[in-house]
Design an enzyme around this catalytic site. Structure first.
Site, PDB file in Angstrom:
ATOM      1  N   CYS A  92       0.940  -1.226  -0.083  1.00  0.00           N
ATOM      2  CA  CYS A  92       0.086   0.074   0.111  1.00  0.00           C
ATOM      3  C   CYS A  92       0.788   1.134   0.069  1.00  0.00           C
ATOM      4  CB  CYS A  92      -0.777  -0.178   1.200  1.00  0.00           C
ATOM      5  SG  CYS A  92      -1.532   1.405   1.793  1.00  0.00           S
ATOM      6  N   GLU A  93       0.755   2.170  -1.252  1.00  0.00           N
ATOM      7  CA  GLU A  93       1.538   3.423  -1.042  1.00  0.00           C
ATOM      8  C   GLU A  93       1.267   4.331  -0.023  1.00  0.00           C
ATOM      9  OE1 GLU A  93      -0.984   6.061  -4.056  1.00  0.00           O
ATOM     10  OE2 GLU A  93       0.436   5.033  -4.961  1.00  0.00           O
ATOM     11  N   HIS A  94       0.118   4.181   0.704  1.00  0.00           N
ATOM     12  CA  HIS A  94      -0.321   5.146   1.917  1.00  0.00           C
ATOM     13  C   HIS A  94       0.546   4.833   3.067  1.00  0.00           C
ATOM     14  CE1 HIS A  94      -4.003   5.498  -0.809  1.00  0.00           C
ATOM     15  NE2 HIS A  94      -3.267   6.446  -1.088  1.00  0.00           N
ATOM     16  N   HIS A  95       0.581   3.395   3.508  1.00  0.00           N
ATOM     17  CA  HIS A  95       0.942   2.993   4.801  1.00  0.00           C
ATOM     18  C   HIS A  95       2.253   2.166   4.820  1.00  0.00           C
ATOM     19  CE1 HIS A  95      -3.314   3.830   5.339  1.00  0.00           C
ATOM     20  NE2 HIS A  95      -2.664   4.576   6.323  1.00  0.00           N
TER      21      HIS A  95
ATOM     22  N   HIS B 137      -5.950  -6.159   2.851  1.00  0.00           N
ATOM     23  CA  HIS B 137      -4.861  -5.002   3.181  1.00  0.00           C
ATOM     24  C   HIS B 137      -4.721  -4.941   4.692  1.00  0.00           C
ATOM     25  CE1 HIS B 137      -5.540  -2.585  -0.394  1.00  0.00           C
ATOM     26  NE2 HIS B 137      -6.609  -3.530  -0.825  1.00  0.00           N
TER      27      HIS B 137
ATOM     28  N   GLN C 122      -4.827  -0.657  -4.953  1.00  0.00           N
ATOM     29  CA  GLN C 122      -5.358  -1.965  -5.480  1.00  0.00           C
ATOM     30  C   GLN C 122      -6.139  -1.584  -6.772  1.00  0.00           C
ATOM     31  OE1 GLN C 122      -7.391  -4.741  -3.178  1.00  0.00           O
ATOM     32  NE2 GLN C 122      -8.716  -5.474  -4.765  1.00  0.00           N
TER      33      GLN C 122
ATOM     34  N   CYS D 268      -3.241  -2.781   6.282  1.00  0.00           N
ATOM     35  CA  CYS D 268      -3.228  -1.550   6.799  1.00  0.00           C
ATOM     36  C   CYS D 268      -4.672  -1.381   7.381  1.00  0.00           C
ATOM     37  CB  CYS D 268      -3.158  -0.337   5.689  1.00  0.00           C
ATOM     38  SG  CYS D 268      -4.219  -0.462   4.248  1.00  0.00           S
TER      39      CYS D 268
END
Length: 191
Positions: free
Chosen positions: A78-81, A147, A119, A149
């Site tokens: 995940c590019e956010h976390h 996920h 995703q 996250c």
């Protein structure tokens, strides 16, 4: 071409990150080096061209069949976390003069999964690559994943599954066909 992965820079970043914790265990002494190498593997898709993984894997085709492969394992970040999401990918396409070697479907999904991702974009990129290289009458990609996250932080949901769908050509136009292969995209239990 993108700049090469800098293992030393990543190792220094992991050292800095770990220095924020009160660690005394010798077991983490080599962690920055191991983590930097692992991060390089997890993001190797940035340094891989789709053209290279497809190579000579495009073949002429005469017929009116459908190619349907499900249960391709997806492991991405995940590019956010910077936490993993793990699941499966199903790819269905209706050939029009060309087919891909079956292993190329896995390789295409792997290139895009081995990048920092969401995703939704991953699903679209896989469909777009297949559409670009063999121009099928239609392509459908379904990614189902969990996920971490959502499991390990924030809402801490036990088993949330996320499904994303990308449809092109005949699959975008024909809802019945899309639903049929969407429903058949769930991998069968392994024996």
């Amino acid at each position: 071409m993108s700049k090469p992965y800098n293992t030393k820079l990543a190792e220094d970043a992991y050292k800095a990150l770990l220095s924020t914790l009160p660690l005394t265990d010798e077991g983490v002494e080599r962690t920055p080096s191991r983590a930097a190498k692992a991060f390089g593997e997890l993001t190797k898709g940035y340094h891989t061209k789709i053209e290279d993984v497809i190579g000579q894997g495009v073949f002429p085709y005469k017929g009116d069949g459908i190619v349907h492969v499900r249960g391709l394992e997806i492991c991405s970040m995940c590019e956010h976390h910077l936490l993993p999401f793990i699941g499966t990918c199903a790819i269905t396409y209706i050939p029009d003069k060309k087919i891909l070697g079956l292993s190329k479907l896995k390789r295409i999904s792997e290139v895009y999964a081995r990048r920092l991702q969401v995703q939704e974009r991953l699903t679209e990129q896989i469909a777009e690559a297949i559409d670009k290289f063999i121009k099928p009458k239609g392509v459908l990609v379904v990614v189902r994943s969990v996920h971490l996250c959502m499991k390990m932080r924030g809402v801490c949901e036990a088993d949330p599954e996320t499904s994303t769908v990308a449809a092109r050509g005949e699959f975008a136009r024909n809802e019945g066909l899309r639903i049929q292969y969407y429903n058949d995209s769930q991998p069968k239990p392994r024996l």
